[in-house]
Design a protein around this motif. Structure first.
Motif, mmCIF file in Angstrom:
data_model
loop_
_atom_site.group_PDB
_atom_site.id
_atom_site.type_symbol
_atom_site.label_atom_id
_atom_site.label_comp_id
_atom_site.label_asym_id
_atom_site.label_seq_id
_atom_site.Cartn_x
_atom_site.Cartn_y
_atom_site.Cartn_z
ATOM 1 N N ASN A 155 -3.593 -11.051 -3.999
ATOM 2 C CA ASN A 155 -4.552 -11.836 -5.049
ATOM 3 C C ASN A 155 -5.156 -10.809 -5.288
ATOM 4 O O ASN A 155 -6.487 -10.471 -5.374
ATOM 5 C CB ASN A 155 -4.422 -13.286 -5.477
ATOM 6 N N LEU A 175 -3.679 -9.575 1.147
ATOM 7 C CA LEU A 175 -2.918 -10.669 0.551
ATOM 8 C C LEU A 175 -2.548 -9.943 -1.006
ATOM 9 O O LEU A 175 -3.528 -10.167 -1.432
ATOM 10 C CB LEU A 175 -3.182 -12.145 0.127
ATOM 11 N N PRO A 205 -4.131 -25.677 5.139
ATOM 12 C CA PRO A 205 -4.577 -24.664 3.588
ATOM 13 C C PRO A 205 -5.434 -25.049 2.296
ATOM 14 O O PRO A 205 -5.603 -24.182 1.556
ATOM 15 C CB PRO A 205 -2.898 -25.473 2.638
ATOM 16 N N LEU A 206 -6.682 -25.917 3.162
ATOM 17 C CA LEU A 206 -7.784 -25.467 2.044
ATOM 18 C C LEU A 206 -9.084 -24.821 2.092
ATOM 19 O O LEU A 206 -9.991 -25.067 1.423
ATOM 20 C CB LEU A 206 -8.185 -27.038 2.203
ATOM 21 N N GLY A 207 -9.093 -24.342 3.431
ATOM 22 C CA GLY A 207 -10.117 -23.149 3.473
ATOM 23 C C GLY A 207 -10.881 -23.337 4.628
ATOM 24 O O GLY A 207 -10.626 -24.310 5.401
ATOM 25 N N PRO A 208 -12.056 -22.584 5.406
ATOM 26 C CA PRO A 208 -12.896 -22.574 6.310
ATOM 27 C C PRO A 208 -13.419 -23.752 5.342
ATOM 28 O O PRO A 208 -14.410 -23.792 4.485
ATOM 29 C CB PRO A 208 -13.394 -21.540 5.487
ATOM 30 N N TRP A 247 -2.187 -19.509 -7.310
ATOM 31 C CA TRP A 247 -2.340 -17.683 -7.201
ATOM 32 C C TRP A 247 -4.050 -17.483 -6.097
ATOM 33 O O TRP A 247 -3.902 -16.404 -5.851
ATOM 34 C CB TRP A 247 -2.786 -17.047 -9.077
ATOM 35 N N GLU A 248 -4.555 -18.273 -6.033
ATOM 36 C CA GLU A 248 -6.396 -18.227 -5.750
ATOM 37 C C GLU A 248 -6.018 -18.346 -4.743
ATOM 38 O O GLU A 248 -6.776 -18.163 -3.737
ATOM 39 C CB GLU A 248 -7.276 -18.467 -6.557
ATOM 40 N N TYR A 249 -5.096 -19.312 -3.994
ATOM 41 C CA TYR A 249 -6.104 -20.455 -2.407
ATOM 42 C C TYR A 249 -6.031 -20.356 -1.840
ATOM 43 O O TYR A 249 -6.502 -20.086 -0.417
ATOM 44 C CB TYR A 249 -5.302 -21.762 -2.855
ATOM 45 N N VAL A 250 -4.861 -18.835 -1.303
ATOM 46 C CA VAL A 250 -4.657 -18.547 -0.154
ATOM 47 C C VAL A 250 -5.172 -17.046 0.511
ATOM 48 O O VAL A 250 -5.487 -15.770 -0.501
ATOM 49 C CB VAL A 250 -3.189 -18.113 0.370
ATOM 50 N N PRO A 251 -6.862 -16.579 1.187
ATOM 51 C CA PRO A 251 -6.255 -17.816 2.268
ATOM 52 C C PRO A 251 -8.013 -18.382 2.108
ATOM 53 O O PRO A 251 -8.023 -19.252 3.333
ATOM 54 C CB PRO A 251 -6.811 -16.757 3.482
ATOM 55 N N LEU A 252 -8.397 -18.666 1.282
ATOM 56 C CA LEU A 252 -9.924 -18.964 1.472
ATOM 57 C C LEU A 252 -10.178 -20.658 0.567
ATOM 58 O O LEU A 252 -11.215 -21.294 0.448
ATOM 59 C CB LEU A 252 -11.470 -18.379 1.455
ATOM 60 N N GLY A 253 -8.867 -21.065 0.021
ATOM 61 C CA GLY A 253 -8.658 -21.902 -0.215
ATOM 62 C C GLY A 253 -8.802 -21.961 -1.836
ATOM 63 O O GLY A 253 -9.678 -21.094 -2.543
ATOM 64 N N PRO A 254 -9.099 -23.707 -2.835
ATOM 65 C CA PRO A 254 -9.310 -23.765 -4.079
ATOM 66 C C PRO A 254 -10.463 -23.020 -4.568
ATOM 67 O O PRO A 254 -11.357 -23.554 -3.643
ATOM 68 C CB PRO A 254 -8.873 -25.859 -3.887
ATOM 69 N N PHE A 255 -10.923 -22.605 -5.029
ATOM 70 C CA PHE A 255 -12.240 -22.190 -5.766
ATOM 71 C C PHE A 255 -11.801 -22.560 -7.774
ATOM 72 O O PHE A 255 -12.412 -23.822 -7.856
ATOM 73 C CB PHE A 255 -12.287 -20.844 -5.869
ATOM 74 N N TYR A 267 -8.401 -23.766 8.997
ATOM 75 C CA TYR A 267 -8.346 -23.148 7.333
ATOM 76 C C TYR A 267 -7.264 -23.061 6.278
ATOM 77 O O TYR A 267 -7.605 -23.200 5.176
ATOM 78 C CB TYR A 267 -9.006 -22.354 7.620
#
Lengths: 400, 400
Positions: free
Chosen positions: B142, B140, B237-240, A233-241, B235
């Motif tokens: 989320n 987006l 799929p895992l972000g910057p 749910w969280e990872y688009v667009p800045l990746g896993p958190f 970036y």
């Protein structure tokens, strides 16, 4: 063949050809110090070098001060410890400073500076592509041009045996009208290796792929616990958190690169040819086999040798933009998955996102982790003299 | 109204109602210590508390040991310093320990533990959505449910005035058959605030949105330098990663939360209503105005008050999964962009990804940064007694 007078069981992870570093507190003491594992013992290096500046750097709660001294000192200490354990000259000194591993407390070996996680297994990236983007290209366009990676949370890297609390978070299924908040229902593992940077670098000056061994001190086992529902749910667009940041477990023993010389292999053929800054002169693939156990039952045996990108390539990529390294930087390989179903390094792959549950020996089934489940990872590599280099283990149990 | 006997110019960033903390080395010394800015001076706090345990924690090269003492001690020191500067009783002690700011060296104020960057401006997220996904939904799904964020590189957070070397990296235009490696041609800025965690938390125990001021010590200006071409290619799929990790500049002065009481405002109306763990009882939006100068010319005035997510919500989200905080954690707000064109906090927005170049007073034009360009950010907030709270500046010049 090197022989030590210390009794080492035949199947030990820690023959004298290994000598991994850790941080421990002996029974009855409150002072952590650096040691080296040999068979069922740990040798207190702070006592061996007592009264010297090196000894002071070894009488601390992490490997960082020792690692900061650089590769010349790493080689010197390894050679001296090998001499101490394989000759009789100072046997009484050594015997006085051996502690049974099962009688000491082991700690997080490294004060982690920055933590980066890669995504270097083609099988893993392909499997996740099939699961999350069915019908699309499994590998994204950049994947074979650069080792994809991202920064994770250094402050939640924890030592083996730390309990893993099931994280809360937002998740939203495709048919949910809005996200809900609560305990993750897709708690997963990722079987990885972690590479520990010992010697830093200067801001603005990239580290060549050829200088890997000048900077990386050693290797740990790493379980990158992952909450797949939070992550999705969280990872688009800045990746896993938050899907990753609640805990990352590492093994207490750091196997020095020097112990892995016999395990070095070429990576698989890289096609297309990588850009020049990613081309290795000497191979830094590693022929390691991992084993993943869930509640004691083997559920996977991921082979490291098939990883597409080598750790030297990952390091060169991390610094290609001039980013500096610090002592204590840790980077994970990404989930290790082989081509066979039983070589997949995560439950989302092993159960194909829950479609194909695993059946455990007690008859119960698993899609993702349940409270009380214990996951333990081990690994083996070929060493010199035909011995087996082991990594100890990284283990953790899920709590609610 | 509080009055100090220290001469403070009328337009100073540092009236006695501010008292931001920094780390400095006086002329002729090699020992960094903690100080507080007042007008054109810095007061050496390590000298004020010399000979005490607090004094030892102030006689070091970062704020971390002081911050770790927690909010009770932060309040005590602020009150005592206010007394020293507004009463005559110990004027000689204070005068002996005032240094002109232009005669000291200022350092990175904080030893950064983990660095997280958010994406909390609706205008910024909308602008980037329009630029990168024309025709699609700008925001987006989320974005209005959680403050989107990711971990950045703590080891490359640098103090103001550090030269910023143009990073190399991979980039691939839509019509390029393969990526090329070389200096970024889309080097950008991001005007942000940074929030500094002073008091840590326990692994597994989320920090409530109401406990923001128990953990966050203060606020800095932050320029999150960004290589847009590197970022665009890497970036998904895992972000910057490398597009951001070469440098992040922060101001030398940490403005304590206590100095920003008069600047507190509600965030814009949040619709849909956030999940309960993100609902604030007390508002933690901030009425700050930033100014961005390129080679001395104002190019943007981003207003912070319009930020969709508050820093208290960002902190609660960061820990919602049980992730712990450490002293020295730093999190950025994300680029601050207002609704007007001249309020956008990045060049990619100001020039609409290079389509609409800026014209500078010297007649030259800019899409992204050229070598030799200097970017300087400042900010103002309303203080108590009707004064203006300033932040000093964060500045950096591009080198090749």
């Amino acid at each position: 063949m090197r022989q030590t007078w210390v009794p080492v069981p035949e199947d030990s992870d820690f023959p004298v050809q290994n000598l991994p570093y850790g941080v421990f507190t002996p029974r009855g003491s409150n002072e952590a110090r650096v040691g080296v594992a040999i068979g069922e013992f740990v040798l207190d290096l702070s006592a061996i070098w007592a009264g010297t500046p090196l000894g002071a750097d070894l009488a601390t709660g992490s490997l960082n001060r020792f690692m900061r001294r650089g590769p010349g000192e790493w080689a010197y200490v390894r050679e001296r410890v090998t001499d101490l354990l394989t000759t009789e000259g100072e046997r009484r000194l050594v015997e006085a400073n051996l502690h049974r591993i099962d009688e000491v407390r082991l700690h997080l070996p490294v004060e982690v500076a920055d933590y980066v996680d890669f995504y270097a297994s083609e099988q893993h990236a392909t499997n996740l592509g099939h699961i999350f983007r069915p019908g699309g290209d499994a590998l994204l366009p950049n994947w074979k041009h650069l080792p994809v990676g991202y920064h994770g949370r250094a402050g939640t890297v924890v030592p083996s045996e730390t309990g893993i609390r099931r994280p809360n978070g937002q998740r939203k299924g495709p048919s949910d009208p809005a996200p809900v908040f609560g305990p993750s229902v897709k708690l997963d593992i990722e079987a990885e290796l972690g590479f520990v940077v010992g010697a830093g670098s200067t801001l603005g000056e990239p580290v060549s792929v050829d200088d890997f061994a000048q900077h990386v001190f050693g290797v740990v086992l790493l379980n990158d616990w992952s909450a797949r529902d939070i992550q999705a749910w969280e990872y688009v667009p800045l990746g896993p958190f938050l899907g990753k940041s609640f805990a990352t477990s590492i093994s207490p023993w750091v196997v020095p690169l020097a112990a892995l010389e016999a395990a070095r292999v070429a990576t698989p053929v890289q096609d297309p040819q990588p850009l020049p800054y990613l081309v290795e002169k000497e191979p830094w693939g590693l022929d390691l086999s991992l084993t993943v156990k869930l509640n004691g039952a083997v559920v996977s045996r991921p082979p490291y040798a098939g990883m597409y990108w080598s750790p030297a390539q990952m390091l060169a990529h991390t610094t290609a933009n001039g980013a500096s390294l610090r002592t204590g930087d840790l980077y994970g390989s990404g989930t290790i998955s082989g081509p066979e179903a039983e070589q997949r390094g995560s439950l989302i792959e092993l159960t194909w996102n829950g479609r194909d549950p695993l059946t455990l020996p007690d008859g119960s089934t698993r899609t993702f982790l349940q409270d009380g489940d214990t996951v333990t990872m081990t690994a083996s590599a070929p060493g010199v003299d035909g011995v087996r280099i082991g990594f100890g283990e990284v283990t953790g149990t899920i709590t609610s």
